[in-house]
Motif scaffolding. Structure first.
Motif, short mmCIF file in Angstrom:
data_model
loop_
_atom_site.label_atom_id
_atom_site.label_comp_id
_atom_site.label_asym_id
_atom_site.label_seq_id
_atom_site.Cartn_x
_atom_site.Cartn_y
_atom_site.Cartn_z
N THR A 287 -14.21 -33.65 -37.91
CA THR A 287 -15.57 -33.16 -37.72
C THR A 287 -16.04 -32.38 -38.94
OG1 THR A 287 -15.18 -33.01 -35.34
CG2 THR A 287 -17.05 -31.78 -36.24
N LEU A 288 -15.18 -31.53 -39.48
CA LEU A 288 -15.54 -30.76 -40.66
C LEU A 288 -15.78 -31.65 -41.87
CD1 LEU A 288 -13.09 -27.75 -40.25
CD2 LEU A 288 -15.57 -27.69 -39.99
N ASP A 289 -14.91 -32.64 -42.06
CA ASP A 289 -15.08 -33.56 -43.18
C ASP A 289 -16.39 -34.35 -43.04
OD1 ASP A 289 -12.74 -32.79 -44.39
OD2 ASP A 289 -11.53 -34.34 -43.43
N TYR A 290 -16.70 -34.76 -41.81
CA TYR A 290 -17.94 -35.51 -41.59
C TYR A 290 -19.16 -34.63 -41.88
CZ TYR A 290 -21.65 -38.05 -39.19
OH TYR A 290 -22.81 -38.69 -38.89
N SER A 291 -19.11 -33.37 -41.44
CA SER A 291 -20.22 -32.46 -41.71
C SER A 291 -20.39 -32.23 -43.21
CB SER A 291 -19.98 -31.12 -41.01
OG SER A 291 -19.88 -31.28 -39.61
N GLN B 161 -23.69 -33.14 -45.59
CA GLN B 161 -24.33 -32.19 -46.50
C GLN B 161 -24.38 -32.75 -47.92
OE1 GLN B 161 -22.69 -28.25 -46.26
NE2 GLN B 161 -22.75 -28.22 -44.02
N LEU B 162 -23.34 -33.43 -48.32
CA LEU B 162 -23.36 -34.06 -49.66
C LEU B 162 -24.45 -35.12 -49.74
CD1 LEU B 162 -19.57 -34.51 -50.54
CD2 LEU B 162 -21.18 -32.87 -51.50
N ARG B 163 -24.63 -35.89 -48.66
CA ARG B 163 -25.70 -36.89 -48.67
C ARG B 163 -27.07 -36.23 -48.76
NH1 ARG B 163 -22.14 -40.18 -45.47
NH2 ARG B 163 -22.61 -39.01 -43.57
N GLN B 164 -27.25 -35.13 -48.04
CA GLN B 164 -28.51 -34.41 -48.14
C GLN B 164 -28.74 -33.88 -49.55
OE1 GLN B 164 -28.51 -31.38 -45.14
NE2 GLN B 164 -28.40 -32.82 -43.44
N LEU B 165 -27.68 -33.38 -50.16
CA LEU B 165 -27.80 -32.88 -51.53
C LEU B 165 -28.15 -34.01 -52.50
CD1 LEU B 165 -27.48 -30.45 -53.42
CD2 LEU B 165 -25.03 -30.99 -53.59
N GLN B 166 -27.56 -35.17 -52.29
CA GLN B 166 -27.89 -36.32 -53.13
C GLN B 166 -29.34 -36.75 -52.95
OE1 GLN B 166 -26.12 -37.74 -55.53
NE2 GLN B 166 -24.48 -36.25 -55.17
N SER C 217 -19.83 -23.59 -50.64
CA SER C 217 -19.26 -22.57 -49.76
C SER C 217 -18.69 -23.20 -48.49
CB SER C 217 -20.33 -21.55 -49.41
OG SER C 217 -19.83 -20.58 -48.49
N PHE C 218 -19.40 -24.19 -47.96
CA PHE C 218 -18.91 -24.87 -46.75
C PHE C 218 -17.63 -25.64 -47.05
CE2 PHE C 218 -18.71 -28.58 -43.97
CZ PHE C 218 -18.75 -27.98 -42.74
N ARG C 219 -17.56 -26.25 -48.23
CA ARG C 219 -16.35 -27.00 -48.59
C ARG C 219 -15.13 -26.08 -48.60
NH1 ARG C 219 -12.98 -28.08 -52.66
NH2 ARG C 219 -13.98 -26.50 -53.94
N THR C 220 -15.27 -24.90 -49.22
CA THR C 220 -14.16 -23.94 -49.25
C THR C 220 -13.81 -23.48 -47.84
OG1 THR C 220 -14.90 -23.18 -51.42
CG2 THR C 220 -13.39 -21.75 -50.21
N GLN C 221 -14.84 -23.20 -47.06
CA GLN C 221 -14.61 -22.71 -45.70
C GLN C 221 -13.93 -23.78 -44.83
OE1 GLN C 221 -18.15 -21.54 -43.66
NE2 GLN C 221 -17.06 -20.49 -42.02
N LYS C 222 -14.35 -25.02 -44.98
CA LYS C 222 -13.78 -26.07 -44.16
C LYS C 222 -12.31 -26.33 -44.51
CE LYS C 222 -14.68 -30.42 -46.64
NZ LYS C 222 -13.29 -30.92 -46.58
N GLU C 223 -11.96 -26.19 -45.78
CA GLU C 223 -10.57 -26.36 -46.16
C GLU C 223 -9.70 -25.25 -45.58
OE1 GLU C 223 -9.24 -28.90 -47.54
OE2 GLU C 223 -11.18 -29.91 -47.79
N VAL C 224 -10.24 -24.03 -45.57
CA VAL C 224 -9.50 -22.91 -44.96
C VAL C 224 -9.33 -23.15 -43.47
CG1 VAL C 224 -9.58 -20.44 -44.43
CG2 VAL C 224 -10.25 -21.26 -46.70
#
Length: 251
Positions: free
Chosen positions: A29-33, A37-42, A132-139
């Protein structure tokens, strides 16, 4: 009826929620989210590129029209020199029309510039949030994996896990079957010795078996008596010769 339908929908939603909860993997779920977000950024970056492209086309168009204005101004001057006021008027009329378009193009360019700046600022903010979300999701994923491993270790150690429960049940079944077989074997031996069951592998009948038991019992009694005799003979105390006996023998 509405009350029954409402209860039914509540039960269905509860069961469906439970099924989803079991099927949901937090890491996935975190990876999908994060991918969303990456798609939105693109998409934002693509929008910035589109605005910049449109602004560049306006700049090129503005430059081209500015060159036309200068050309028409020169043509008007040449026409005046040649005493062709009609041509000069025509050139100046076209020049005025183009200058009106230039003002509109300049206004559109300013709007695109403001839009581009707004998109750039939004892209920076979104990019920071995504990082920030990427770091948080890995934690969170690391914490979830550690907690999951800890639960599995605890269940394995205490035997409450599903796999360990199956192993424990298999061990108990094996113990029960072993105890049943041992009890049956002992019962068969006891019944065979008592003569209740016949040993089809032997040619002896009941009388032969009883005679063998008597013979074996007599043999045991004989050996026991022999051992008792030997032990009793060995324990008989020997007489110690005295001095009187030695004198008598000397005389």
């Amino acid at each position: 009826m509405p009350g029954l339908w409402g209860r039914t929908m509540t039960i269905l939603r509860a069961k469906f929620s439970r099924v989803l909860d079991r099927a949901e993997n937090p890491s996935e779920t975190l990876d999908y989210s994060y991918e969303e977000q990456l798609r939105q950024l693109q998409n934002v970056k693509r929008g910035i590129a589109d605005v910049a492209t449109a602004k560049k086309r306006l700049e090129l168009q503005y430059t081209s029209m500015q060159q036309q204005v200068e050309k028409l101004d020169g043509q008007a001057r040449d026409a005046v020199t040649a005493n062709r006021e009609d041509l000069a008027r025509e050139a100046l009329t076209r020049k005025a029309a183009i200058q009106g378009q230039l003002a509109s193009i300049m206004e559109q360019g300013q709007q695109l510039e403001a839009q581009q700046q707004k998109l750039v600022e939004g892209e920076k903010t979104l990019s920071s949030k995504v990082e920030s979300f990427r770091t948080q999701k890995e934690v969170i994923k690391a914490q979830y994996s550690a907690a999951e491993a800890q639960v599995k270790i605890g269940e394995a150690a205490t035997g409450i896990g599903s796999n360990m429960a199956d192993v424990g049940a298999a061990v108990e079944r094996a113990k029960d079957k072993t105890a049943q077989l041992q009890a049956r074997a002992a019962a068969v031996d006891e019944l065979t010795a008592a003569g209740t069951l016949n040993d089809f592998t032997s040619s002896d009948d009941d009388i032969d078996r009883q005679l063998k038991q008597i013979s074996q019992s007599g043999q045991v009694d004989d050996e026991l008596a022999k051992i008792k005799a030997e032990v009793g003979k060995g324990d008989t105390p020997k007489e110690i010769p005295t001095g009187e006996e030695d004198k008598t023998e000397a005389s």
